[in-house]
Design a protein around this motif. Structure first.
Motif, PDB file in Angstrom:
ATOM      1  N   GLY A 115      17.767  -6.598   6.453  1.00 44.85           N
ATOM      2  CA  GLY A 115      18.320  -6.031   7.792  1.00 44.85           C
ATOM      3  C   GLY A 115      17.452  -5.166   8.405  1.00 44.85           C
ATOM      4  N   TYR A 116      16.311  -4.914   7.921  1.00 38.78           N
ATOM      5  CA  TYR A 116      15.382  -3.941   8.499  1.00 38.78           C
ATOM      6  C   TYR A 116      14.767  -4.641   9.846  1.00 38.78           C
ATOM      7  N   ASP A 117      14.653  -4.010  10.943  1.00 35.46           N
ATOM      8  CA  ASP A 117      13.948  -4.706  12.164  1.00 35.46           C
ATOM      9  C   ASP A 117      12.536  -4.632  12.374  1.00 35.46           C
ATOM     10  N   LEU A 118      12.032  -3.763  11.877  1.00 41.52           N
ATOM     11  CA  LEU A 118      10.357  -3.666  11.695  1.00 41.52           C
ATOM     12  C   LEU A 118       9.816  -3.162  10.531  1.00 41.52           C
ATOM     13  N   VAL A 119       8.920  -3.879   9.694  1.00 41.83           N
ATOM     14  CA  VAL A 119       8.634  -3.587   8.485  1.00 41.83           C
ATOM     15  C   VAL A 119       7.205  -3.089   8.637  1.00 41.83           C
ATOM     16  N   MET A 120       6.636  -1.798   8.509  1.00 36.70           N
ATOM     17  CA  MET A 120       5.382  -1.690   8.625  1.00 36.70           C
ATOM     18  C   MET A 120       4.455  -1.593   7.134  1.00 36.70           C
ATOM     19  N   GLY A 121       3.146  -2.336   7.203  1.00 38.47           N
ATOM     20  CA  GLY A 121       2.546  -2.034   5.949  1.00 38.47           C
ATOM     21  C   GLY A 121       1.767  -0.407   6.074  1.00 38.47           C
ATOM     22  N   ASN A 122       1.457  -0.234   4.817  1.00 33.96           N
ATOM     23  CA  ASN A 122       0.748   0.967   4.582  1.00 33.96           C
ATOM     24  C   ASN A 122      -0.181   1.065   3.903  1.00 33.96           C
ATOM     25  N   ARG A 123      -1.463   1.075   4.380  1.00 33.53           N
ATOM     26  CA  ARG A 123      -2.817   0.754   3.635  1.00 33.53           C
ATOM     27  C   ARG A 123      -3.142   1.853   2.756  1.00 33.53           C
ATOM     28  N   PHE A 124      -2.756   3.041   3.076  1.00 38.54           N
ATOM     29  CA  PHE A 124      -3.138   4.222   2.145  1.00 38.54           C
ATOM     30  C   PHE A 124      -2.401   4.241   1.027  1.00 38.54           C
ATOM     31  N   ARG A 125      -1.101   3.652   0.950  1.00 36.96           N
ATOM     32  CA  ARG A 125      -0.364   3.650  -0.058  1.00 36.96           C
ATOM     33  C   ARG A 125      -0.701   2.191  -1.200  1.00 36.96           C
ATOM     34  N   GLY A 126      -1.123   1.299  -0.309  1.00 32.79           N
ATOM     35  CA  GLY A 126      -1.428   0.141  -1.136  1.00 32.79           C
ATOM     36  C   GLY A 126      -2.782  -0.074  -1.548  1.00 32.79           C
ATOM     37  N   GLY A 127      -3.883   0.259  -0.834  1.00 30.82           N
ATOM     38  CA  GLY A 127      -5.245   0.376  -1.359  1.00 30.82           C
ATOM     39  C   GLY A 127      -6.002   0.054  -0.290  1.00 30.82           C
ATOM     40  N   ILE A 128      -7.220   0.715  -0.084  1.00 31.05           N
ATOM     41  CA  ILE A 128      -8.269   0.468   1.012  1.00 31.05           C
ATOM     42  C   ILE A 128      -9.557   0.269   0.076  1.00 31.05           C
ATOM     43  N   GLN A 129      -9.956  -1.014   0.019  1.00 34.38           N
ATOM     44  CA  GLN A 129     -10.885  -1.483  -0.725  1.00 34.38           C
ATOM     45  C   GLN A 129     -12.444  -0.830  -0.156  1.00 34.38           C
ATOM     46  N   PRO A 130     -13.327  -0.646  -0.987  1.00 27.79           N
ATOM     47  CA  PRO A 130     -14.719  -0.013  -0.457  1.00 27.79           C
ATOM     48  C   PRO A 130     -15.409  -0.921   0.577  1.00 27.79           C
ATOM     49  N   GLY A 131     -15.572  -0.069   1.828  1.00 22.42           N
ATOM     50  CA  GLY A 131     -16.267  -0.848   2.819  1.00 22.42           C
ATOM     51  C   GLY A 131     -15.133  -1.445   4.017  1.00 22.42           C
ATOM     52  N   ALA A 132     -13.653  -1.313   3.329  1.00 21.87           N
ATOM     53  CA  ALA A 132     -12.744  -2.094   4.431  1.00 21.87           C
ATOM     54  C   ALA A 132     -12.311  -1.078   5.756  1.00 21.87           C
ATOM     55  N   MET A 133     -12.796   0.139   5.661  1.00 20.60           N
ATOM     56  CA  MET A 133     -12.293   1.033   6.798  1.00 20.60           C
ATOM     57  C   MET A 133     -13.552   2.039   6.948  1.00 20.60           C
ATOM     58  N   PRO A 134     -14.026   2.311   7.961  1.00 20.07           N
ATOM     59  CA  PRO A 134     -14.926   3.548   8.278  1.00 20.07           C
ATOM     60  C   PRO A 134     -14.502   4.732   7.731  1.00 20.07           C
ATOM     61  N   TRP A 135     -15.323   5.744   7.495  1.00 20.43           N
ATOM     62  CA  TRP A 135     -14.748   6.791   6.923  1.00 20.43           C
ATOM     63  C   TRP A 135     -14.093   7.743   8.294  1.00 20.43           C
ATOM     64  N   LYS A 136     -14.736   7.668   9.407  1.00 22.44           N
ATOM     65  CA  LYS A 136     -14.085   8.178  10.470  1.00 22.44           C
ATOM     66  C   LYS A 136     -12.585   7.715  10.673  1.00 22.44           C
ATOM     67  N   ASN A 137     -12.363   6.432  10.568  1.00 22.00           N
ATOM     68  CA  ASN A 137     -10.875   6.016  10.932  1.00 22.00           C
ATOM     69  C   ASN A 137     -10.100   6.211   9.723  1.00 22.00           C
ATOM     70  N   ARG A 138     -10.517   6.192   8.331  1.00 19.83           N
ATOM     71  CA  ARG A 138      -9.764   6.618   7.158  1.00 19.83           C
ATOM     72  C   ARG A 138      -9.411   8.169   7.221  1.00 19.83           C
ATOM     73  N   TYR A 139     -10.335   9.168   7.358  1.00 19.38           N
ATOM     74  CA  TYR A 139      -9.992  10.328   7.226  1.00 19.38           C
ATOM     75  C   TYR A 139      -9.630  11.021   8.552  1.00 19.38           C
ATOM     76  N   ILE A 140     -10.152  10.754   9.689  1.00 16.10           N
ATOM     77  CA  ILE A 140      -9.843  11.353  10.816  1.00 16.10           C
ATOM     78  C   ILE A 140      -8.901  10.481  11.592  1.00 16.10           C
TER      79      ILE A 140
END
Length: 406
Positions: A115-140
């Motif tokens: 019954g949820y209307d919007l279900v968001m994914g959370n990449r920080f809880r699920g796992g970000i593989q090396p090289g998948a996200m630039p450091w400035k995006n990931r940490y800033i």
């Protein structure tokens, strides 16, 4: 089985935006269909194509996906067009660059079924593989923008800009999304929060982009666009709160200095400080006026939902009320100005004591300016109150009968 009954039986539509994604589109579509088959979910895959020239449409058709031709360029436009053509009760959206795992969508679907209307994914809880996200995006970028979103809108999402998310078609229609670019992701979360929709979050993984070419994303530019959008979507934080602060400080300092010079920490403050205090009041009033005008405009344009508090406020703040208050301020300013001229007459129109005279002139000028702004703002607000019905833009769909595309 008729077309109508076939559409009614579809539970899930998986939508992907596409602009020259021939390298990775096939992998994403195969993973999506594999998920549907493994879990026995009745569903479909819809591609929102933004004018690809690399054969992406042919790949999608060959694999059994439907292609929606969206002439308006932009990430949001492609997803919006694909969702409009969706036949499922639920929709899960994700990028077609193979960075999200379309073979593991069950956590999203289970929450939607609950019954949820919007279900968001959370990449920080699920796992970000090396090289998948630039450091400035990931940490800033992502932590800062998510924190601002949670502060401004009290949104429960811990990963504000995750591109893998699910929503019900009923919620999609209620959100009435309008943006066509990267702001689409922010608008969806913000509107869902403001409308009081049920929002859940599930862990998801992020893999490196599977394409050989650079991504369409531009971290600094897109980050600024998201920040700008969130601020514009929150007139309270952008205009109202700074305006109230400036007005309170200006009125406090002005009231303190009006009787005469004051000493603070060994420094004598006089009419020069009084002038800046009046300026703070004026700027603060303008900010508050902009907050009100921006709120009404955003509601009229469908960018923000109706606000019951604003509706109640307009029972008392009408065009006539604004004109009366503005006129009283103008009259007060004129009266103060006349008193200043009389004081000058008593000095035979010669040199004046600036400290004494400006204590009459500054408040008088401030009242004149506030009065004029109140009158003009009231007139403009009454214009914004005239609602205009706008027709939604049409899109064309390939693979759909003509009456469905319309």
């Amino acid at each position: 089985m008729s077309a109508a009954s076939s559409e009614a039986s579809i539970e899930l539509t998986i939508v992907m935006p596409c602009l020259n994604e021939a390298e990775t589109l096939e992998t994403c579509i195969r993973k999506a269909f594999d998920f549907l088959n493994r879990h026995g979910v009745t569903g479909e895959v819809v591609i929102g194509d933004n004018g690809s020239t690399d054969g992406s449409q042919a790949i999608a058709h060959r694999l059994g996906a439907r292609v929606v031709q969206v002439p308006t360029r932009g990430y949001g436009a492609a997803l919006y067009g694909a969702t409009l053509a969706a036949r499922g009760r639920y929709v899960i959206m994700g990028d077609s660059d193979d960075s999200y795992d379309f073979s593991n969508l069950m956590p999203f679907l289970e929450k939607l079924r609950e019954g949820y209307d919007l279900v968001m994914g959370n990449r920080f809880r699920g796992g970000i593989q090396p090289g998948a996200m630039p450091w400035k995006n990931r940490y800033i970028g992502n932590p800062v923008l998510t924190g601002i979103g949670r502060l401004l809108f009290r949104c429960p999402a811990g990963d504000f800009h995750c591109g893998l998310r699910g929503y019900s078609m009923a919620a999609f229609k209620r959100m009435d999304l309008r943006t066509t670019g990267m702001e689409f992701a922010s608008e969806m979360v913000i509107k869902a929060t403001l409308l009081g929709l049920r929002i859940a979050e599930v862990p998801t993984t992020l893999s490196p982009d599977g394409r050989s070419r650079p991504p369409h994303l531009r971290p600094w530019r897109d980050g600024w666009r998201h920040l700008r959008f969130m601020l514009l979507y929150s007139p309270r934080w952008l205009f109202l709160y700074p305006g109230l602060f400036l007005m309170l400080v200006g009125l406090g300092v002005g009231t303190w200095l009006l009787p005469g010079p004051q000493r603070l920490a060994g420094v004598v403050l006089d009419v020069h400080t009084l002038l800046y205090a009046a300026l703070a009041v004026l700027i603060g009033f303008q900010c508050i006026t902009f907050a009100l005008l921006a709120k009404v405009f955003a509601i009229n344009e469908g960018l923000l939902p109706e606000d019951p508090r604003l509706t109640r406020l307009f029972q008392y703040i009408t065009l006539e009320t604004g004109l009366i208050i503005g006129s009283l301020l103008v009259v007060g300013g004129l009266a103060g100005s006349i008193a200043a001229v009389v004081s000058w007459n008593e000095a035979a129109y010669g040199p004046l004591d600036a400290s004494r005279t400006l204590r009459m002139v500054i408040p008088s000028v401030l009242c004149l300016m506030l009065g004029c702004e109140t009158i003009l703002a009231s007139l403009f607000l009454s214009i914004l109150g005239l609602r205009i019905r706008r027709m939604a833009p049409a899109i064309t769909t390939t693979g759909l009968p003509e009456h469905e595309a319309a």
